[in-house]
Design a protein around this motif. Structure first.
Motif, PDB file in Angstrom:
ATOM      1  N   ALA A   1      32.570  45.963  41.402  1.00  0.00           N
ATOM      2  CA  ALA A   1      32.330  46.154  42.874  1.00  0.00           C
ATOM      3  C   ALA A   1      30.963  45.342  42.769  1.00  0.00           C
ATOM      4  O   ALA A   1      30.716  44.616  43.838  1.00  0.00           O
ATOM      5  CB  ALA A   1      32.024  47.588  43.134  1.00  0.00           C
ATOM      6  N   ASP A   2      30.454  45.821  41.912  1.00  0.00           N
ATOM      7  CA  ASP A   2      28.891  44.868  41.818  1.00  0.00           C
ATOM      8  C   ASP A   2      29.047  43.469  41.780  1.00  0.00           C
ATOM      9  O   ASP A   2      28.345  42.640  42.288  1.00  0.00           O
ATOM     10  CB  ASP A   2      27.864  45.506  40.563  1.00  0.00           C
ATOM     11  N   MET A   3      30.100  42.803  40.842  1.00  0.00           N
ATOM     12  CA  MET A   3      30.398  41.587  40.719  1.00  0.00           C
ATOM     13  C   MET A   3      30.788  40.895  42.040  1.00  0.00           C
ATOM     14  O   MET A   3      30.304  39.863  42.275  1.00  0.00           O
ATOM     15  CB  MET A   3      31.227  41.567  39.356  1.00  0.00           C
ATOM     16  N   ARG A   4      31.754  41.480  42.548  1.00  0.00           N
ATOM     17  CA  ARG A   4      32.297  41.026  43.813  1.00  0.00           C
ATOM     18  C   ARG A   4      31.178  40.856  44.940  1.00  0.00           C
ATOM     19  O   ARG A   4      30.996  40.144  45.752  1.00  0.00           O
ATOM     20  CB  ARG A   4      33.363  41.753  44.262  1.00  0.00           C
ATOM     21  N   LYS A   5      30.507  41.906  45.012  1.00  0.00           N
ATOM     22  CA  LYS A   5      29.366  41.998  45.927  1.00  0.00           C
ATOM     23  C   LYS A   5      28.376  40.658  45.895  1.00  0.00           C
ATOM     24  O   LYS A   5      27.770  40.359  46.631  1.00  0.00           O
ATOM     25  CB  LYS A   5      28.301  43.295  45.864  1.00  0.00           C
ATOM     26  N   ASN A   6      28.319  40.256  44.666  1.00  0.00           N
ATOM     27  CA  ASN A   6      27.223  39.262  44.170  1.00  0.00           C
ATOM     28  C   ASN A   6      28.005  37.885  43.765  1.00  0.00           C
ATOM     29  O   ASN A   6      26.933  37.049  43.229  1.00  0.00           O
ATOM     30  CB  ASN A   6      26.210  39.740  43.258  1.00  0.00           C
ATOM     31  N   ASN A   7      29.075  37.607  43.760  1.00  0.00           N
ATOM     32  CA  ASN A   7      29.420  36.452  43.202  1.00  0.00           C
ATOM     33  C   ASN A   7      30.431  35.543  44.334  1.00  0.00           C
ATOM     34  O   ASN A   7      31.070  34.580  44.038  1.00  0.00           O
ATOM     35  CB  ASN A   7      30.421  36.562  42.052  1.00  0.00           C
ATOM     36  N   GLY A   8      30.135  36.055  45.671  1.00  0.00           N
ATOM     37  CA  GLY A   8      31.090  35.491  46.700  1.00  0.00           C
ATOM     38  C   GLY A   8      32.154  35.733  47.062  1.00  0.00           C
ATOM     39  O   GLY A   8      33.056  35.064  47.894  1.00  0.00           O
ATOM     40  N   TYR A   9      32.707  36.723  46.474  1.00  0.00           N
ATOM     41  CA  TYR A   9      34.160  37.304  46.618  1.00  0.00           C
ATOM     42  C   TYR A   9      34.471  37.530  48.132  1.00  0.00           C
ATOM     43  O   TYR A   9      35.419  36.739  48.685  1.00  0.00           O
ATOM     44  CB  TYR A   9      34.455  38.492  45.818  1.00  0.00           C
ATOM     45  N   TYR A  10      33.589  38.246  48.737  1.00  0.00           N
ATOM     46  CA  TYR A  10      33.903  38.540  50.163  1.00  0.00           C
ATOM     47  C   TYR A  10      33.540  37.201  51.140  1.00  0.00           C
ATOM     48  O   TYR A  10      34.149  37.050  52.200  1.00  0.00           O
ATOM     49  CB  TYR A  10      32.841  39.693  50.631  1.00  0.00           C
ATOM     50  N   ALA A  11      32.612  36.300  50.717  1.00  0.00           N
ATOM     51  CA  ALA A  11      32.601  35.210  51.618  1.00  0.00           C
ATOM     52  C   ALA A  11      33.557  34.037  51.572  1.00  0.00           C
ATOM     53  O   ALA A  11      34.131  33.760  52.510  1.00  0.00           O
ATOM     54  CB  ALA A  11      31.361  34.490  51.066  1.00  0.00           C
ATOM     55  N   LEU A  12      34.441  34.201  50.264  1.00  0.00           N
ATOM     56  CA  LEU A  12      35.676  33.652  50.323  1.00  0.00           C
ATOM     57  C   LEU A  12      36.773  34.064  51.197  1.00  0.00           C
ATOM     58  O   LEU A  12      37.760  33.319  51.652  1.00  0.00           O
ATOM     59  CB  LEU A  12      36.411  33.627  48.879  1.00  0.00           C
ATOM     60  N   LYS A  13      36.770  35.407  51.435  1.00  0.00           N
ATOM     61  CA  LYS A  13      37.776  36.016  52.282  1.00  0.00           C
ATOM     62  C   LYS A  13      37.470  35.685  53.929  1.00  0.00           C
ATOM     63  O   LYS A  13      38.245  36.060  54.768  1.00  0.00           O
ATOM     64  CB  LYS A  13      37.775  37.372  52.179  1.00  0.00           C
TER      65      LYS A  13
END
Length: 201
Positions: free
Chosen positions: A39-51
């Motif tokens: 969860a911490d990695m996705r919050k800070n690696n652009g995962y949600y921006a890609l969606k």
């Protein structure tokens, strides 16, 4: 996880204590709390921006991986190799998903570099992406400087797609990988053009 602890010794003695705690008992945060680390990695690696992509546009997320070094990204839509680059900004891998979140956040705040940058790009037009890594380290009470790159890749974004640019520090060197990450859970590496001999920023 000894290597992870050593990689982060360059951020100063104050943070070192926290990192040693994060690497306690030889375990990374991912091993201690896999769900929390993810969860911490996705919050800070652009995962949600890609969606999230604006209809009719293309999105590019820039990030670095593998070492806590500064990476500068620039882009150019010129048809001439190595020309007219505009700086996008600097990113840094602060260890999200590997060390405890509060330590990674403190590391990021100290460097003032973002963990990722998300930008829109004109679809149907080729774009050059230049990544350049640089660092200063403390070794045996002395300073050492290092750099990797610049690495320049060119591809043509497609409308309604999201792309991930990863500047990876691996095996004592670096490489730049560009993927179609419209589905961020299954990014597909692209066969991009690699351009040689561009100058550093």
């Amino acid at each position: 996880m000894t290597s992870v602890c050593l990689h982060y010794k360059y951020i100063g003695p104050v943070l070192m204590l926290g990192i040693l705690c994060g690497c306690s008992l030889g375990k990374s945060y991912r091993e201690i709390d896999p769900e929390g680390a993810e969860a911490d990695m996705r919050k800070n690696n652009g995962y949600y921006a890609l969606k999230s992509v604006t209809p009719g546009k293309a999105k590019i997320v820039f990030r670095s991986e593998g070492m806590p070094y500064d990476v500068n990204f620039s882009t150019s839509t010129s048809s001439v190799p190595c020309q007219d680059f505009k700086i996008i900004g600097d990113v840094k891998d602060s260890g999200h998903g590997i060390i405890y979140p509060w330590i990674a956040n403190l590391t990021g705040s100290a460097s003032r570099n973002r963990p990722f940058i998300a930008n829109e790009a004109p679809p149907g037009q080729s774009i050059q992406i230049r990544g350049y890594g640089a660092w200063i380290g403390d070794v045996n009470n002395g300073f050492t400087r290092g750099k990797c790159g610049p690495l320049v890749s060119r591809f043509t974004p497609v409308a309604d797609h999201a792309y991930l640019v990863q500047f990876r520090f691996v095996d004592g060197g670096c490489k730049q990988v560009i993927s179609d990450a419209s589905n961020p859970d299954s990014p597909i590496p692209l066969p991009v053009e690699h351009i040689q001999s561009c100058s550093k920023p």
